[in-house]
Motif scaffolding. Sequence first.
Motif, mmCIF file in Angstrom:
data_model
loop_
_atom_site.group_PDB
_atom_site.id
_atom_site.type_symbol
_atom_site.label_atom_id
_atom_site.label_comp_id
_atom_site.label_asym_id
_atom_site.label_seq_id
_atom_site.Cartn_x
_atom_site.Cartn_y
_atom_site.Cartn_z
ATOM 1 N N GLU A 86 -2.182 -65.108 -12.586
ATOM 2 C CA GLU A 86 -1.539 -65.567 -11.361
ATOM 3 C C GLU A 86 -1.782 -67.060 -11.131
ATOM 4 O OE1 GLU A 86 -2.060 -62.973 -7.949
ATOM 5 O OE2 GLU A 86 -2.405 -61.275 -9.292
ATOM 6 N N ILE A 87 -2.964 -67.540 -11.459
ATOM 7 C CA ILE A 87 -3.254 -68.969 -11.298
ATOM 8 C C ILE A 87 -2.426 -69.781 -12.278
ATOM 9 C CG2 ILE A 87 -5.032 -70.751 -11.508
ATOM 10 C CD1 ILE A 87 -7.059 -68.593 -10.575
ATOM 11 N N PHE A 88 -2.377 -69.340 -13.532
ATOM 12 C CA PHE A 88 -1.598 -70.087 -14.519
ATOM 13 C C PHE A 88 -0.117 -70.130 -14.163
ATOM 14 C CE2 PHE A 88 -5.241 -69.256 -17.529
ATOM 15 C CZ PHE A 88 -5.574 -70.587 -17.682
ATOM 16 N N LYS A 89 0.407 -69.044 -13.636
ATOM 17 C CA LYS A 89 1.801 -69.058 -13.179
ATOM 18 C C LYS A 89 1.989 -70.072 -12.060
ATOM 19 C CE LYS A 89 2.961 -64.221 -14.217
ATOM 20 N NZ LYS A 89 3.241 -62.888 -13.616
ATOM 21 N N ARG A 90 1.034 -70.142 -11.154
ATOM 22 C CA ARG A 90 1.132 -71.030 -9.994
ATOM 23 C C ARG A 90 1.165 -72.500 -10.426
ATOM 24 N NH1 ARG A 90 -0.402 -69.649 -4.713
ATOM 25 N NH2 ARG A 90 0.285 -67.583 -5.372
ATOM 26 N N ILE A 91 0.528 -72.844 -11.543
ATOM 27 C CA ILE A 91 0.540 -74.246 -11.986
ATOM 28 C C ILE A 91 1.657 -74.519 -12.994
ATOM 29 C CG2 ILE A 91 -1.927 -74.532 -11.529
ATOM 30 C CD1 ILE A 91 -2.434 -74.373 -14.541
#
Length: 344
Positions: free
Chosen positions: A181-186
Amino acid sequence: MRGRLLRAAALAFVLTVVVGGAAQAEPEFRWKMQSLWQAGSINQKVFETFCPRVGEITGGRLEIVPLPVGSVVAYNETLDAVAVGILDAQHGGSGYFAGKDAAFAILGDLNGGYEHVRQLHMWLNYGGGIELARELFAQYGLYYVGGVSWGAESIPAKKPIRGIDDFAGVKLRAPEGMSQEIFKRIGAAPVNIPGAEVYTALERGVIEAADWGTLGMNDDLGYHAIAPYPLYPGFHSAPMADVAVNMDRWDALPEDIKALVEMAVRDFNRDMVEQIAMQDATVAANAAANGIELINWSSEERRKYREVAASIWAEYATRSPMAQRIYDSHMAFLTRLGLLGAAQ
């Protein structure tokens, strides 16, 4: 003559039992403990050193039988197995149980939170973390003895990723949950690939980077031969495993053995972190000679990543009361360390 020989043999047997019995006596307590590590890995070897050490310091009263991942149950089933007594204890990946309560994810790996696992264990041991962890595990019938880290993980990449913006469009292997989810957000494009397939996926260009292990672990697997731009020192992930025991088994121990086990788990954490750090340091020292460029993000870029990650932590915190309490405790401690809030 024969009678004397028989009497001598009988006496020798009695002396063996009486005199040697203390050294060979059956332990008062015996635990089967399954880890999250593959047999033969450096992590499993450290675990296999910890277990007999407990036997030594308890004078043989507690024996722990170390088992590698999958020996009895799957890696994500140990919590239930310990609760019902199939296993006596686990050295498990706390984050694997996030499906039961999001609090396990926030406890097991606050992605992007701490710059070094030393800070994480400051929170755990002196910032209220261990009390919260014990309350969480007790809800599932386990006593949380302590946390065991192995270091900040690295990301091997096929091209340089020098800051948060360079992740845009990058296909990378990442575990399900908070990390993805963090990687998608960036702006990255995380891909769900089993660990055993990471090398082939990098080699064939299915992915361009991988969220897997520490610098040394990744090097052991040959990732740097095809992805020679690892992010190091790591910052995006500093997982923490656990040592947790069936509550009835724990309650059955006398107080002195409980204290010794808790002390041994702190030593276990130190040994794991330091041995992995030594492995990382060897790879780092030889990186240039091996055609590897270590990508060290600036404090500013790390802070940017942490602030994006913090928005995901906040979302996870809303998923259960326990998750909220662990999140609040982390946030207070990160702010105290100057890792969140106004730039230093």
